[in-house]
Design a protein around this motif. Structure first.
Motif, PDB file in Angstrom:
ATOM      1  N   LEU A  77      38.126  42.770  21.377  1.00 34.59           N
ATOM      2  CA  LEU A  77      36.845  42.971  22.059  1.00 34.59           C
ATOM      3  C   LEU A  77      36.388  41.695  22.761  1.00 34.59           C
ATOM      4  CD1 LEU A  77      34.885  45.193  19.507  1.00 34.59           C
ATOM      5  CD2 LEU A  77      35.750  45.877  21.744  1.00 34.59           C
ATOM      6  N   LEU A  78      36.557  40.553  22.104  1.00 38.49           N
ATOM      7  CA  LEU A  78      36.180  39.283  22.728  1.00 38.49           C
ATOM      8  C   LEU A  78      37.008  39.028  23.980  1.00 38.49           C
ATOM      9  CD1 LEU A  78      35.733  37.007  19.566  1.00 38.49           C
ATOM     10  CD2 LEU A  78      33.930  37.978  21.008  1.00 38.49           C
ATOM     11  N   LEU A  79      38.303  39.342  23.916  1.00 37.40           N
ATOM     12  CA  LEU A  79      39.164  39.189  25.091  1.00 37.40           C
ATOM     13  C   LEU A  79      38.776  40.171  26.192  1.00 37.40           C
ATOM     14  CD1 LEU A  79      42.652  38.691  23.381  1.00 37.40           C
ATOM     15  CD2 LEU A  79      41.299  36.963  24.583  1.00 37.40           C
ATOM     16  N   SER A  80      38.350  41.374  25.778  1.00 35.67           N
ATOM     17  CA  SER A  80      37.925  42.358  26.782  1.00 35.67           C
ATOM     18  C   SER A  80      36.663  41.886  27.496  1.00 35.67           C
ATOM     19  CB  SER A  80      37.694  43.726  26.120  1.00 35.67           C
ATOM     20  OG  SER A  80      36.537  43.729  25.313  1.00 35.67           O
ATOM     21  N   PHE A  81      35.775  41.180  26.768  1.00 33.00           N
ATOM     22  CA  PHE A  81      34.592  40.622  27.417  1.00 33.00           C
ATOM     23  C   PHE A  81      35.000  39.620  28.497  1.00 33.00           C
ATOM     24  CE2 PHE A  81      32.106  41.102  23.164  1.00 33.00           C
ATOM     25  CZ  PHE A  81      32.084  42.478  23.354  1.00 33.00           C
ATOM     26  N   VAL A  82      36.041  38.849  28.210  1.00 35.76           N
ATOM     27  CA  VAL A  82      36.539  37.879  29.195  1.00 35.76           C
ATOM     28  C   VAL A  82      37.073  38.605  30.434  1.00 35.76           C
ATOM     29  CG1 VAL A  82      38.244  36.065  29.640  1.00 35.76           C
ATOM     30  CG2 VAL A  82      37.077  36.168  27.422  1.00 35.76           C
ATOM     31  N   TRP A  83      37.823  39.690  30.195  1.00 38.58           N
ATOM     32  CA  TRP A  83      38.353  40.480  31.308  1.00 38.58           C
ATOM     33  C   TRP A  83      37.224  40.999  32.191  1.00 38.58           C
ATOM     34  CZ3 TRP A  83      42.650  41.982  33.873  1.00 38.58           C
ATOM     35  CH2 TRP A  83      43.884  41.605  33.348  1.00 38.58           C
ATOM     36  N   ILE A  84      36.227  41.606  31.568  1.00 36.62           N
ATOM     37  CA  ILE A  84      35.112  42.182  32.315  1.00 36.62           C
ATOM     38  C   ILE A  84      34.361  41.085  33.075  1.00 36.62           C
ATOM     39  CG2 ILE A  84      32.899  43.380  32.114  1.00 36.62           C
ATOM     40  CD1 ILE A  84      35.276  45.180  31.693  1.00 36.62           C
ATOM     41  N   TYR A  85      34.166  39.956  32.417  1.00 32.60           N
ATOM     42  CA  TYR A  85      33.458  38.827  33.045  1.00 32.60           C
ATOM     43  C   TYR A  85      34.196  38.350  34.291  1.00 32.60           C
ATOM     44  CZ  TYR A  85      31.500  34.132  33.617  1.00 32.60           C
ATOM     45  OH  TYR A  85      30.919  33.010  34.144  1.00 32.60           O
ATOM     46  N   VAL A  86      35.503  38.148  34.162  1.00 34.71           N
ATOM     47  CA  VAL A  86      36.307  37.645  35.285  1.00 34.71           C
ATOM     48  C   VAL A  86      36.313  38.643  36.444  1.00 34.71           C
ATOM     49  CG1 VAL A  86      38.648  37.027  36.029  1.00 34.71           C
ATOM     50  CG2 VAL A  86      37.759  36.170  33.842  1.00 34.71           C
ATOM     51  N   LEU A  87      36.510  39.930  36.134  1.00 36.85           N
ATOM     52  CA  LEU A  87      36.536  40.946  37.187  1.00 36.85           C
ATOM     53  C   LEU A  87      35.194  41.045  37.906  1.00 36.85           C
ATOM     54  CD1 LEU A  87      38.531  43.819  35.417  1.00 36.85           C
ATOM     55  CD2 LEU A  87      39.344  42.315  37.243  1.00 36.85           C
ATOM     56  N   THR A  88      34.121  40.870  37.142  1.00 36.83           N
ATOM     57  CA  THR A  88      32.784  40.964  37.747  1.00 36.83           C
ATOM     58  C   THR A  88      32.519  39.797  38.685  1.00 36.83           C
ATOM     59  OG1 THR A  88      31.979  42.101  35.764  1.00 36.83           O
ATOM     60  CG2 THR A  88      30.326  41.261  37.274  1.00 36.83           C
ATOM     61  N   ILE A  89      32.822  38.569  38.250  1.00 37.13           N
ATOM     62  CA  ILE A  89      32.561  37.405  39.106  1.00 37.13           C
ATOM     63  C   ILE A  89      33.510  37.372  40.301  1.00 37.13           C
ATOM     64  CG2 ILE A  89      31.635  36.033  37.209  1.00 37.13           C
ATOM     65  CD1 ILE A  89      34.267  34.472  37.152  1.00 37.13           C
ATOM     66  N   MET A  90      34.654  38.028  40.192  1.00 39.09           N
ATOM     67  CA  MET A  90      35.583  38.118  41.318  1.00 39.09           C
ATOM     68  C   MET A  90      35.115  39.136  42.365  1.00 39.09           C
ATOM     69  SD  MET A  90      39.308  38.100  39.419  1.00 39.09           S
ATOM     70  CE  MET A  90      40.059  38.787  40.892  1.00 39.09           C
ATOM     71  N   GLY A  91      34.160  39.985  41.969  1.00 40.28           N
ATOM     72  CA  GLY A  91      33.736  41.039  42.877  1.00 40.28           C
ATOM     73  C   GLY A  91      34.776  42.118  43.023  1.00 40.28           C
ATOM     74  N   TRP A  92      35.510  42.373  41.929  1.00 37.61           N
ATOM     75  CA  TRP A  92      36.589  43.359  41.937  1.00 37.61           C
ATOM     76  C   TRP A  92      36.051  44.744  42.305  1.00 37.61           C
ATOM     77  CZ3 TRP A  92      37.845  47.164  37.870  1.00 37.61           C
ATOM     78  CH2 TRP A  92      39.118  47.735  38.027  1.00 37.61           C
ATOM     79  N   THR A  93      36.735  45.398  43.234  1.00 38.26           N
ATOM     80  CA  THR A  93      36.285  46.696  43.702  1.00 38.26           C
ATOM     81  C   THR A  93      37.136  47.853  43.171  1.00 38.26           C
ATOM     82  OG1 THR A  93      37.678  46.551  45.696  1.00 38.26           O
ATOM     83  CG2 THR A  93      35.430  45.689  45.843  1.00 38.26           C
ATOM     84  N   GLY A  94      38.269  47.538  42.534  1.00 39.47           N
ATOM     85  CA  GLY A  94      39.111  48.599  41.984  1.00 39.47           C
ATOM     86  C   GLY A  94      40.085  49.171  42.985  1.00 39.47           C
ATOM     87  N   ARG A  95      40.266  48.522  44.122  1.00 42.39           N
ATOM     88  CA  ARG A  95      41.191  49.052  45.122  1.00 42.39           C
ATOM     89  C   ARG A  95      42.646  48.852  44.719  1.00 42.39           C
ATOM     90  NH1 ARG A  95      38.460  47.228  50.924  1.00 42.39           N
ATOM     91  NH2 ARG A  95      36.552  48.473  50.700  1.00 42.39           N
ATOM     92  N   ILE A  96      42.908  47.855  43.891  1.00 44.21           N
ATOM     93  CA  ILE A  96      44.277  47.601  43.440  1.00 44.21           C
ATOM     94  C   ILE A  96      44.314  47.573  41.917  1.00 44.21           C
ATOM     95  CG2 ILE A  96      44.941  46.341  45.503  1.00 44.21           C
ATOM     96  CD1 ILE A  96      44.525  43.757  43.895  1.00 44.21           C
TER      97      ILE A  96
END
Length: 469
Positions: free
Chosen positions: A450-469
């Motif tokens: 769960l702690l690692l998943s928080f890191v994933w979500i944090y990184v994707l959010t600050i990257m502005g990930w749109t889910g296109r890839i």
């Protein structure tokens, strides 16, 4: 003296009925309110007002909404049912079993236990990631025999089977198509990012199992099963034992079945990327899954009668899940008709709106993780939570694929410690490991995940990930 009865969670049907009644009750006591929307129909999170009257929905009216709920969810229900039929046909051809048996036999004489364990773990995780169902309880005996051959304890047997398959199932790129459909975004979108995510968590899971193996090899008394009578010196390699670890030849039929099974997902993922009409995506999905099911059945030496029965069995196994999706839609209709869904969203988002998006997205993951033990079915949980999560994400200005990723990671890992999940409990019974022992071994790992998943979500959010890839 009357024996004390242990609490037993009610059947999911009654949980859903209870949620419907609670939703009706809520429309009487929760203040009705609405967010304003712009010209494009998008919620304006900073413009909310309470209505000056209540708009309650009675239980009778709610049960009259069942037909509307089923019709409104018809596309998703039938896609889920055809997908279940497809997977059942694959499992009944025996190709997956043959492939696993062949792989284990080929690895049998390898000198490094670490490589053997890692390869089996990856195989199981991919099986869970692309074809995971509770039918994978059936792979636990493979892990038991595998662990016995390597003189390891039953915890390892579960580690290379159920632990692996549930990690794959919880993070697999093909497992959130229903959630994406409920969110109103293309199923299997962001496939490659999710694929990378799955492999990251598979690698972490392998390390966890290998560290435990190293620990009990160094000191068998550190095994959680030592006080249950497990002793490595008592595990003799009986070559005459009838076991799954026997020579199996990989036939062309097995190779074709597995290839067709995985290629169908690639076709579905590629369709929108190659310019396919998004409005036709569900038609395309069902056509591909249905045709691939027929090819797999006949290549797998099924007669037309056997294929028909297997298809019907898989379809019927998902019928109740489909009905639950319809009931969840009823809850959504009740909350909408009662004008309290926006009030709930407003209350949930008020504290989150004061926080950065990165923290808010992590908050969604935590909410789902807490809900997961109460509703083990990922599909049912998605149907219940998406009507709330989607407007929350829109209000916070989060990309909906971020919300799906938050849902997936919050949902996936707590399955490993859910006493209500038949897949988990059934596996413990087969391996003769008490749930208490399993919980003790797994809980710290779930926290790490769960702690690692928080890191994933944090990184994707600050990257502005749109889910296109």
């Amino acid at each position: 003296m009357e024996e004390k009865r242990n609490f037993k969670m009610p059947h999911l049907l009654w949980i859903m009925v209870g949620l419907i009644l609670i939703s009706c009750f809520a429309t009487y006591i929760v203040s009705a309110g609405k967010f304003s929307v712009n010209d494009f129909g998008i919620i304006m999170g900073d413009k909310f007002e309470f209505l000056d009257h209540q708009t309650p929905v009675s239980p009778w009216k709610a049960f009259n909404l069942i037909r509307s709920g089923l019709i409104g969810s018809a596309t998703i229900i039938f896609v889920v049912m055809v997908s279940g039929a497809n997977i059942n046909v694959v499992l009944e051809t025996g190709a997956i079993d043959d492939f696993m048996n062949w792989s284990i036999y080929r690895m049998r004489n390898h000198k490094s236990k670490n490589i053997l364990i890692s390869l089996l773990f990856i195989l199981m995780a991919y099986l869970g990631g692309f074809g995971g169902t509770d039918a994978l309880i059936a792979v636990v005996p493979i892990g038991i025999l595998f662990a016995k051959k390597l003189k390891l304890d039953p915890i390892v047997a579960l580690g290379v089977t159920t632990f692996a398959t549930l990690i794959g199932f919880g993070t697999g790129p093909a497992q959130q198509a229903t959630t994406q459909m409920l969110m109103g975004i293309a199923p299997y979108s962001s496939f490659f990012t999710r694929f990378i995510c799955m492999n990251f968590f598979i690698a972490v899971g392998i390390i966890m199992v290998l560290l435990y193996v190293k620990k009990i090899e160094k000191n068998p008394k550190s095994s959680l099963m030592y006080d249950e009578g497990w002793r490595p010196e008592k595990l003799e390699d009986d070559s005459n034992e009838t076991s799954i670890l026997k020579e199996v030849k990989m036939s062309w039929r097995t190779i074709v079945v597995i290839a067709v099974f995985f290629c169908q997902y690639l076709l579905i993922v590629a369709y929108p990327l190659l310019g396919g009409d998004p409005k036709q995506l569900y038609d395309f999905m069902m056509a591909v899954m249905f045709i691939s099911m027929i090819i797999i059945g006949f290549v797998g030496k099924m007669t037309p009668e056997e294929l028909g029965k297997s298809f019907a069995k898989g379809l019927s196994s998902m019928a109740f899940v489909g009905f639950v999706i319809g009931l969840a839609r009823v809850i959504s209709l009740i909350l909408a008709d009662g004008n309290i869904i926006h009030t709930i969203v407003y209350v949930l988002t008020r504290p989150l709106l004061e926080l950065p998006k990165t923290v808010s997205s992590i908050g969604l993951t935590i909410i789902v993780a807490l809900m997961n033990p109460l509703i083990p079915s990922a599909t049912s949980k998605a149907a219940i939570l998406v009507p709330i999560i989607k407007p929350v994400a829109e209000t916070l200005g989060l990309n909906l694929n971020i919300a799906v990723m938050a849902f997936q990671l919050g949902d996936g890992f707590t399955n490993l410690i859910s006493p209500l999940l038949g897949w988990m409990i059934g596996s413990c019974v087969l391996a003769n490991v008490s749930f208490q022992k399993w919980f003790k071994w797994t809980f710290p790992k779930v926290i790490i995940f769960l702690l690692l998943s928080f890191v994933w979500i944090y990184v994707l959010t600050i990257m502005g990930w749109t889910g296109r890839i």
